[in-house]
Design a protein around this motif. Sequence first.
Motif, PDB file in Angstrom:
ATOM      1  N   LEU A 187      -2.714 -66.894 -58.636  1.00  0.00           N
ATOM      2  CA  LEU A 187      -2.361 -65.381 -57.738  1.00  0.00           C
ATOM      3  C   LEU A 187      -3.236 -66.248 -56.340  1.00  0.00           C
ATOM      4  N   ILE A 188      -4.615 -67.045 -57.284  1.00  0.00           N
ATOM      5  CA  ILE A 188      -5.779 -67.212 -56.616  1.00  0.00           C
ATOM      6  C   ILE A 188      -5.416 -68.351 -55.245  1.00  0.00           C
ATOM      7  N   ILE A 189      -4.550 -69.310 -56.243  1.00  0.00           N
ATOM      8  CA  ILE A 189      -4.052 -70.090 -55.138  1.00  0.00           C
ATOM      9  C   ILE A 189      -3.264 -69.782 -54.704  1.00  0.00           C
ATOM     10  N   ALA A 190      -2.067 -69.014 -54.471  1.00  0.00           N
ATOM     11  CA  ALA A 190      -1.026 -67.751 -54.101  1.00  0.00           C
ATOM     12  C   ALA A 190      -1.733 -66.946 -52.291  1.00  0.00           C
ATOM     13  N   GLY A 191      -3.074 -67.151 -53.046  1.00  0.00           N
ATOM     14  CA  GLY A 191      -3.447 -66.634 -51.559  1.00  0.00           C
ATOM     15  C   GLY A 191      -4.263 -66.916 -50.705  1.00  0.00           C
ATOM     16  N   LEU A 192      -4.750 -68.695 -51.528  1.00  0.00           N
ATOM     17  CA  LEU A 192      -5.436 -69.378 -50.439  1.00  0.00           C
ATOM     18  C   LEU A 192      -4.022 -70.352 -49.702  1.00  0.00           C
ATOM     19  N   ILE A 193      -2.605 -70.063 -49.883  1.00  0.00           N
ATOM     20  CA  ILE A 193      -1.645 -71.221 -49.231  1.00  0.00           C
ATOM     21  C   ILE A 193      -1.199 -69.959 -48.480  1.00  0.00           C
ATOM     22  N   GLU A 194      -1.145 -68.382 -48.370  1.00  0.00           N
ATOM     23  CA  GLU A 194      -0.845 -67.532 -48.007  1.00  0.00           C
ATOM     24  C   GLU A 194      -1.627 -67.558 -46.657  1.00  0.00           C
ATOM     25  N   ALA A 195      -2.543 -67.134 -47.009  1.00  0.00           N
ATOM     26  CA  ALA A 195      -3.875 -67.219 -45.557  1.00  0.00           C
ATOM     27  C   ALA A 195      -3.818 -68.380 -45.569  1.00  0.00           C
ATOM     28  N   ALA A 196      -3.653 -69.596 -45.571  1.00  0.00           N
ATOM     29  CA  ALA A 196      -3.502 -70.910 -44.677  1.00  0.00           C
ATOM     30  C   ALA A 196      -1.915 -71.183 -43.708  1.00  0.00           C
ATOM     31  N   MET A 197      -1.030 -70.601 -44.706  1.00  0.00           N
ATOM     32  CA  MET A 197       0.058 -70.541 -43.565  1.00  0.00           C
ATOM     33  C   MET A 197       0.303 -69.672 -42.374  1.00  0.00           C
ATOM     34  N   ILE A 198      -0.866 -67.955 -42.866  1.00  0.00           N
ATOM     35  CA  ILE A 198      -1.194 -67.604 -41.647  1.00  0.00           C
ATOM     36  C   ILE A 198      -2.283 -67.392 -40.712  1.00  0.00           C
ATOM     37  N   HIS A 199      -3.083 -68.786 -40.870  1.00  0.00           N
ATOM     38  CA  HIS A 199      -4.029 -69.112 -40.302  1.00  0.00           C
ATOM     39  C   HIS A 199      -2.913 -70.373 -39.059  1.00  0.00           C
ATOM     40  N   PHE A 200      -2.459 -70.947 -39.720  1.00  0.00           N
ATOM     41  CA  PHE A 200      -0.704 -71.718 -39.315  1.00  0.00           C
ATOM     42  C   PHE A 200      -0.503 -71.265 -38.162  1.00  0.00           C
ATOM     43  N   LEU A 201       0.606 -70.486 -38.474  1.00  0.00           N
ATOM     44  CA  LEU A 201       1.231 -69.383 -37.423  1.00  0.00           C
ATOM     45  C   LEU A 201       1.095 -69.276 -36.086  1.00  0.00           C
ATOM     46  N   GLN A 202      -0.349 -68.688 -36.682  1.00  0.00           N
ATOM     47  CA  GLN A 202      -1.354 -68.151 -35.618  1.00  0.00           C
ATOM     48  C   GLN A 202      -1.373 -68.539 -34.457  1.00  0.00           C
ATOM     49  N   ASN A 203      -2.070 -69.691 -34.765  1.00  0.00           N
ATOM     50  CA  ASN A 203      -2.794 -71.129 -33.843  1.00  0.00           C
ATOM     51  C   ASN A 203      -1.528 -71.603 -32.931  1.00  0.00           C
ATOM     52  N   LYS A 204      -0.162 -71.561 -33.998  1.00  0.00           N
ATOM     53  CA  LYS A 204       1.112 -72.017 -33.154  1.00  0.00           C
ATOM     54  C   LYS A 204       1.766 -70.731 -32.116  1.00  0.00           C
ATOM     55  N   ALA A 205       1.143 -69.785 -32.464  1.00  0.00           N
ATOM     56  CA  ALA A 205       1.687 -68.352 -31.378  1.00  0.00           C
ATOM     57  C   ALA A 205       0.849 -68.673 -30.606  1.00  0.00           C
ATOM     58  N   GLU A 206      -0.167 -69.217 -30.857  1.00  0.00           N
ATOM     59  CA  GLU A 206      -1.412 -69.139 -29.880  1.00  0.00           C
ATOM     60  C   GLU A 206      -0.941 -70.019 -28.471  1.00  0.00           C
ATOM     61  N   GLN A 207      -1.015 -70.998 -29.439  1.00  0.00           N
ATOM     62  CA  GLN A 207      -0.560 -72.763 -28.534  1.00  0.00           C
ATOM     63  C   GLN A 207       0.712 -72.012 -27.642  1.00  0.00           C
ATOM     64  N   LYS A 208       2.052 -71.437 -28.583  1.00  0.00           N
ATOM     65  CA  LYS A 208       3.107 -71.213 -27.412  1.00  0.00           C
ATOM     66  C   LYS A 208       2.465 -70.596 -26.370  1.00  0.00           C
ATOM     67  N   TYR A 209       2.656 -69.541 -26.707  1.00  0.00           N
ATOM     68  CA  TYR A 209       1.695 -68.400 -25.337  1.00  0.00           C
ATOM     69  C   TYR A 209       0.983 -69.222 -24.228  1.00  0.00           C
ATOM     70  N   ASP A 210       0.178 -69.930 -24.791  1.00  0.00           N
ATOM     71  CA  ASP A 210      -1.058 -70.398 -23.640  1.00  0.00           C
ATOM     72  C   ASP A 210       0.095 -71.505 -23.434  1.00  0.00           C
ATOM     73  N   SER A 211       0.948 -72.160 -23.808  1.00  0.00           N
ATOM     74  CA  SER A 211       1.517 -73.101 -22.757  1.00  0.00           C
ATOM     75  C   SER A 211       2.833 -72.253 -21.943  1.00  0.00           C
ATOM     76  N   GLU A 212       2.956 -71.176 -22.491  1.00  0.00           N
ATOM     77  CA  GLU A 212       4.639 -70.543 -21.553  1.00  0.00           C
ATOM     78  C   GLU A 212       2.917 -70.069 -20.306  1.00  0.00           C
ATOM     79  N   ASN A 213       1.876 -69.946 -20.371  1.00  0.00           N
ATOM     80  CA  ASN A 213       0.979 -68.713 -19.470  1.00  0.00           C
ATOM     81  C   ASN A 213       0.780 -70.526 -18.613  1.00  0.00           C
TER      82      ASN A 213
END
Length: 86
Positions: free
Chosen positions: A60-86
């Motif tokens: 469960l700890i490993i799953a939580g770490l992977i999930e947190a890393a995935m959320i962080h990665f996807l948030q960064n990707k979304a911010e980069q996409k938003y910044d490049s559109e503006n």
Amino acid sequence: SVWFIFLNPVAVFELPAAWIAFSIGIELMIKYIATQNYAEVISLFSERIFVFVWLILPLLIIAGLIEAAMIHFLQNKAEQKYDSEN
């Protein structure tokens, strides 16, 4: 398709942990129904607690770490996409 859920890296760790925990719970319930003796159930639980500590919790700890890393990665990707559109 429903099979895509099994490709999720978090499911690789969370589902086995849930199945193992469920099977231990069923085993404890069957022991109690068969014996009606709390002492034997507590004895069995004390034998199985190591499975919780050394297998289920790390999964469960490993799953939580992977999930947190995935959320962080996807948030960064979304911010980069938003910044490049503006």
